[in-house]
Design an enzyme around this catalytic site. Structure first.
Site, PDB file in Angstrom:
ATOM      1  N   TYR A 141      -1.234   5.568   1.098  1.00 18.96           N
ATOM      2  CA  TYR A 141      -1.426   6.126  -0.240  1.00 18.96           C
ATOM      3  C   TYR A 141      -2.287   7.385  -0.237  1.00 18.96           C
ATOM      4  O   TYR A 141      -2.235   8.158  -1.186  1.00 18.96           O
ATOM      5  CB  TYR A 141      -2.084   5.091  -1.157  1.00 18.96           C
ATOM      6  CG  TYR A 141      -1.134   4.100  -1.782  1.00 18.96           C
ATOM      7  CD1 TYR A 141      -0.350   3.262  -0.992  1.00 18.96           C
ATOM      8  CD2 TYR A 141      -1.027   3.986  -3.157  1.00 18.96           C
ATOM      9  CE1 TYR A 141       0.506   2.344  -1.568  1.00 18.96           C
ATOM     10  CE2 TYR A 141      -0.180   3.065  -3.743  1.00 18.96           C
ATOM     11  CZ  TYR A 141       0.589   2.252  -2.950  1.00 18.96           C
ATOM     12  OH  TYR A 141       1.432   1.348  -3.523  1.00 18.96           O
ATOM     13  N   LYS A 191       1.506  -5.368  10.983  1.00 18.35           N
ATOM     14  CA  LYS A 191       2.770  -5.155  11.683  1.00 18.35           C
ATOM     15  C   LYS A 191       2.364  -4.677  13.076  1.00 18.35           C
ATOM     16  O   LYS A 191       2.706  -3.569  13.510  1.00 18.35           O
ATOM     17  CB  LYS A 191       3.617  -4.116  10.910  1.00 18.35           C
ATOM     18  CG  LYS A 191       5.012  -3.910  11.456  1.00 18.35           C
ATOM     19  CD  LYS A 191       5.954  -5.082  11.236  1.00 18.35           C
ATOM     20  CE  LYS A 191       7.284  -4.831  11.926  1.00 18.35           C
ATOM     21  NZ  LYS A 191       8.192  -6.014  11.888  1.00 18.35           N
ATOM     22  N   ASP A 223       6.553  -8.948   7.761  1.00 20.26           N
ATOM     23  CA  ASP A 223       7.905  -9.415   7.437  1.00 20.26           C
ATOM     24  C   ASP A 223       7.959 -10.943   7.383  1.00 20.26           C
ATOM     25  O   ASP A 223       8.564 -11.536   6.477  1.00 20.26           O
ATOM     26  CB  ASP A 223       8.964  -8.828   8.397  1.00 20.26           C
ATOM     27  CG  ASP A 223       8.577  -8.888   9.862  1.00 20.26           C
ATOM     28  OD1 ASP A 223       7.444  -9.322  10.178  1.00 20.26           O
ATOM     29  OD2 ASP A 223       9.416  -8.526  10.708  1.00 20.26           O
ATOM     30  N   ASP A 247       0.525  -4.156  -1.738  1.00 22.32           N
ATOM     31  CA  ASP A 247       1.239  -3.800  -2.974  1.00 22.32           C
ATOM     32  C   ASP A 247       2.540  -4.590  -3.051  1.00 22.32           C
ATOM     33  O   ASP A 247       2.840  -5.234  -4.061  1.00 22.32           O
ATOM     34  CB  ASP A 247       1.526  -2.290  -2.959  1.00 22.32           C
ATOM     35  CG  ASP A 247       2.319  -1.831  -4.173  1.00 22.32           C
ATOM     36  OD1 ASP A 247       1.964  -2.262  -5.290  1.00 22.32           O
ATOM     37  OD2 ASP A 247       3.281  -1.065  -4.004  1.00 22.32           O
ATOM     38  N   ASP A 251       3.515  -8.183  -5.493  1.00 27.66           N
ATOM     39  CA  ASP A 251       4.643  -8.270  -6.444  1.00 27.66           C
ATOM     40  C   ASP A 251       5.499  -9.491  -6.104  1.00 27.66           C
ATOM     41  O   ASP A 251       5.925 -10.234  -6.984  1.00 27.66           O
ATOM     42  CB  ASP A 251       5.533  -7.021  -6.384  1.00 27.66           C
ATOM     43  CG  ASP A 251       5.113  -5.950  -7.371  1.00 27.66           C
ATOM     44  OD1 ASP A 251       3.911  -5.860  -7.674  1.00 27.66           O
ATOM     45  OD2 ASP A 251       5.986  -5.184  -7.829  1.00 27.66           O
TER      46      ASP A 251
HETATM   47  C1  IPM Z   1       0.105  -1.261  -8.520  1.00 21.75           C
HETATM   48  C2  IPM Z   1       1.119  -0.199  -8.822  1.00 21.75           C
HETATM   49  C3  IPM Z   1       0.593   1.147  -8.343  1.00 21.75           C
HETATM   50  C4  IPM Z   1       0.379   1.036  -6.842  1.00 21.75           C
HETATM   51  C5  IPM Z   1       1.477   2.355  -8.680  1.00 21.75           C
HETATM   52  C6  IPM Z   1       1.718   2.483 -10.159  1.00 21.75           C
HETATM   53  C7  IPM Z   1       0.918   3.636  -8.115  1.00 21.75           C
HETATM   54  O1  IPM Z   1       2.349  -0.515  -8.246  1.00 21.75           O
HETATM   55  O2  IPM Z   1      -1.020  -1.180  -9.046  1.00 21.75           O
HETATM   56  O3  IPM Z   1       0.404  -2.190  -7.763  1.00 21.75           O
HETATM   57  O4  IPM Z   1       1.328   1.183  -6.062  1.00 21.75           O
HETATM   58  O5  IPM Z   1      -0.741   0.793  -6.443  1.00 21.75           O
HETATM   59 MN    MN Z   2       2.390  -2.448  -7.276  1.00 24.59          MN
END
Ligand code: IPM
Ligand code: MN
Length: 366
Positions: A141, A191, A223, A247, A251
């Site tokens: 990032y 990884k 993975d 990240d 999710d």
């Molecule tokens: C999160 C989001 C952000 C990230 C984006 C919006 C930049 O996906 O907070 O997880 O990738 O960190």
């Molecule tokens: Mn995210």
């Protein structure tokens, strides 16, 4: 007591859900006798539209002058062109970097009331209670070089993954400390079969393990972790991962809990301890959900539970944090559901109504 809170709703559903987080904060203030001075600021796409930049000096001033920051989400199709010069997400990344909040803590707790709402089978998700600790201010990032350039062979784009030992150690330590206060299991994700950064990550994690003989450390390839998270999530306690892996995995893990809309996060510049007072950034893990923005149907629970983390870790209000979490639990027990988690036999409510119910539960509890 009196506290100063910066509120940055951002884009899409960010402001709607954050409004409910704020209402819950104010309900806690009334119930426990605290005053919260709120300062609102712009960030992300709305800030680009109004000021030409996703993070203004004024908003940076708010980050510095408040006890904690409650944030919604940024981004959306309006600002999404790959050729855009300024991007909403840069506001978020710059805010995280400015605050130095390298540890993003994302608890994933499956409510028994919602087991049927998950797309996964009840016997897989029942009882899941894990925390993802995501490194937040390094790696892909942020590292340079990055960018796009023309070459004789066409356009080349590059991103860099770089970690120092120190950056790895401080976030893995947060993982160990959290594990120590829980079921004492830490999964360090990497990884290492391919990436240099991951091999250093593994070396540092192994070295730190000597300081935490009571915690069982396991190294898991990213993975394999992605697979095991839906195969046998119950086995996970604390997961620590670099920025991009964290990240993605968080999710994925949110699907165990039925909806992304439920999950909060705390971003801190150190090890979280209930009752401590230090600046932090609090945000639901979901994004701006442009498809449902403005419709009043978004789930505000992620923001509301982020407020619970905020009062606990940045304001030193342990009991108040527990009261918010209990209120959410009770409301789900009343079979009240936003659109994302509604099932047969439950009552569908709007974003604001969900806020109403949590506020009412806090008022009743006090
Ligand atoms: C999160 C989001 C952000 C990230 C984006 C919006 C930049 O996906 O907070 O997880 O990738 O960190
Ligand atoms: Mn995210």
């Amino acid at each position: 007591m009196e506290f100063n809170i910066a509120v940055l709703g951002g884009d899409g559903i960010g402001p709607e859900v954050t409004d409910q987080g704020v209402r819950v904060l104010e309900a806690v203030g009334r119930a426990f006798g605290h005053t919260f001075n709120l300062s609102y600021g712009d960030i992300g796409g709305i800030s680009i539209d109004k000021h030409g930049t996703p993070l203004t000096d004024e908003t940076i001033g708010l980050l510095d002058s408040n006890d904690a920051v409650l944030f919604g989400a940024v981004g959306g199709p309006k600002w999404d062109s790959p050729d855009a010069k300024v991007r909403p997400e840069i506001g978020l990344l710059d805010m995280r970097a400015h605050m130095g909040v390298f540890a993003n803590i994302r608890p994933v707790k499956v409510y028994s009331q919602l087991v049927e709402s998950s797309v996964l089978k009840p016997d897989i998700v029942t009882g899941v209670d894990l925390v993802v600790v995501r490194e937040l201010t390094g790696g892909l990032y942020y590292a340079e070089p990055r960018g796009r350039r023309e070459t004789p062979n066409g356009i080349v784009a590059e991103d860099t993954m770089r970690y120092t030992e120190g950056e790895i150690e401080r976030v893995v330590r947060v993982g160990f400390e959290l594990a120590r206060g829980r079921r004492k299991k830490l999964a360090s994700v990497d990884k290492a079969n391919v990436l240099e950064c991951s091999r250093l990550w593994r070396t540092v994690a192994t070295r730190l393990a000597a300081e935490y003989p009571d915690v069982e450390l396991e190294h898991v390839l990213v993975d394999a972790c992605a697979m095991q998270l839906i195969q046998r999530p119950i086995d996970y306690d604390v997961i620590v991962a670099e920025n991009t892996f964290g990240d993605i995995l968080s999710d994925e893990a949110s699907m165990l809990a039925a909806s992304m809309g439920l999950l909060p996060s705390a971003s801190l510049a150190g090890v979280p301890v209930a009752g401590m007072r230090s600046g932090g950034l609090y945000e639901p893990i979901h994004g701006t959900a442009p498809d449902i923005a403005g419709k009043g149907i978004a789930n505000p629970t992620g923001s509301i539970l982020s407020v619970a983390l905020m009062v606990r870790y940045s304001l030193g209000l342990t009991e108040e944090g527990a009261a918010i979490e209990l209120a959410v639990d009770q409301v789900l027990g009343q079979n009240v559901r936003t659109a994302d988690i509604v099932t047969e036999g439950t009552q569908q409510v709007s974003t604001v109504e969900m806020g109403d119910r949590v506020v009412a539960a806090i008022e009743q509890g006090s």
